[in-house]
Design a protein around this motif. Structure first.
Motif, short mmCIF file in Angstrom:
data_model
loop_
_atom_site.label_atom_id
_atom_site.label_comp_id
_atom_site.label_asym_id
_atom_site.label_seq_id
_atom_site.Cartn_x
_atom_site.Cartn_y
_atom_site.Cartn_z
N LEU A 59 -17.83 -6.74 14.56
CA LEU A 59 -18.99 -6.61 13.44
C LEU A 59 -19.82 -5.52 13.69
CD1 LEU A 59 -19.99 -10.57 13.49
CD2 LEU A 59 -18.65 -9.30 11.77
N ARG A 121 -29.53 -8.15 13.80
CA ARG A 121 -28.05 -8.25 14.01
C ARG A 121 -27.70 -9.02 15.01
NH1 ARG A 121 -25.48 -4.40 10.20
NH2 ARG A 121 -23.63 -4.33 11.86
N PHE A 125 -25.96 -12.82 15.26
CA PHE A 125 -24.84 -12.91 16.01
C PHE A 125 -24.90 -13.87 16.84
CE2 PHE A 125 -22.17 -11.35 19.80
CZ PHE A 125 -20.81 -11.78 19.23
N LEU A 195 -23.49 -9.09 7.52
CA LEU A 195 -22.53 -9.67 8.45
C LEU A 195 -21.81 -10.82 8.34
CD1 LEU A 195 -24.35 -8.90 11.78
CD2 LEU A 195 -22.71 -7.58 10.83
N VAL A 199 -17.22 -12.20 8.44
CA VAL A 199 -16.66 -13.21 9.32
C VAL A 199 -15.72 -14.30 8.35
CG1 VAL A 199 -17.25 -15.15 10.77
CG2 VAL A 199 -18.88 -13.19 10.64
#
Length: 283
Positions: A59, A121, A125, A195, A199
């Motif tokens: 990522l 970010r 995460f 992001l 995924v």
């Protein structure tokens, strides 16, 4: 698949970690922080390190390179520390190595500024993987050459310790109140927009495939290691799409002065709505 190396010399233990990781030299001339299968936390800690560490790297987050490390227990015979000797004897075979970052410093939020975009970010995460161990008490973040590097993902994906309840556990919110980056106005909305689409089932399948079979065998309720890998994918995939909507920052109160986002004197707190950020630096 992770690169495999062989440990050639045990250098020194790192006593900051509860599992007693150690600095180890390997046959590729690299130096690694080694985490052992014989440590008390067990092999699931290493599984979490691989899945979450490799996911973070894919990522675009800075996570030191991970390798699998073959260890001959004979290396421990010359160690004067009995605890280290026992750990090495119990960890023969395949262990986990993380690239050692020489000269790196532990992250200090009082001394280092983090932009809202980067903070967002990282917090997003950690919410995805349910990381409860990147708090102001234990940042598990290093500064190396001026950049933030994320380490120690063993205390993540708590649902792997109770697979019958995994779906319900993975659907729970994430409280980022004590996250070490909460005071830096993390831009969660922008992080999720950037992001979450990355995924995918394919990406999660890829990182789950990096886990060695021998760390996955004999898991109750699963008839194969591939079935167990699919369970990790099934827990993370839906969480990625919606976790930003269930990520919270508690309002600090006098009785809990350590609670982020307000515990860092002189900096504004994060936005009341964790899914929105006005983009202002405020510092």
């Amino acid at each position: 698949m992770l690169k495999e190396v062989t440990a050639t010399r045990y250098v020194t233990p790192l006593r900051e970690g509860g599992s007693l990781p150690g600095i180890v030299e390997a046959d590729d001339l690299g130096t690694y922080v080694m985490k052992f299968t014989g440590a008390g936390q067990g092999r699931k800690t290493l599984v979490a390190e691989v899945i979450c560490g490799e996911l973070g790297r894919r990522l675009g987050l800075r996570v030191p390179e991970l390798v699998t490390m073959q260890l001959d227990p004979v290396i421990g015979l010359g160690e004067p520390d009995q605890e280290v000797q026992e750990l090495l004897k119990a960890s023969g075979g395949l262990n986990l190595g993380m690239d050692f970052l020489p000269g790196s410093l532990g992250f200090d939020p009082l001394a280092y500024e983090v932009a809202p975009a980067e903070a967002g970010r990282i917090v997003w995460f950690d919410a995805l993987i349910n990381n409860v161990d990147r708090s102001w008490r234990n940042p598990n973040t290093l500064v190396w050459h001026g950049d933030l590097w994320l380490i120690d993902h063993g205390a993540t994906m708590i649902w792997q310790h109770n697979w019958p309840g995994a779906a319900a556990s993975a659907a729970k919110p994430y409280d980022a109140s004590d996250h070490v980056l909460a005071p830096f106005r993390p831009d969660i909305a922008s992080a999720a927009e950037a992001l979450a689409p990355l995924v995918t089932e394919e990406l999660l399948t890829e990182v789950a495939a990096d886990v060695p079979d021998e760390w996955l065998v004999d898991e109750p309720g699963f008839d194969s290691t591939d079935a167990l890998r699919r369970a990790y994918v099934a827990a993370l995939l839906p969480r990625a799409a919606t976790i930003h909507e269930r990520l919270t920052f508690d309002t600090p109160v006098k009785e809990r002065p350590s609670q982020a986002p307000g515990w860092l004197t002189g900096r504004p707190s994060a936005s009341p709505d964790p899914t929105k950020n006005d983009g202002g630096e405020g510092r």
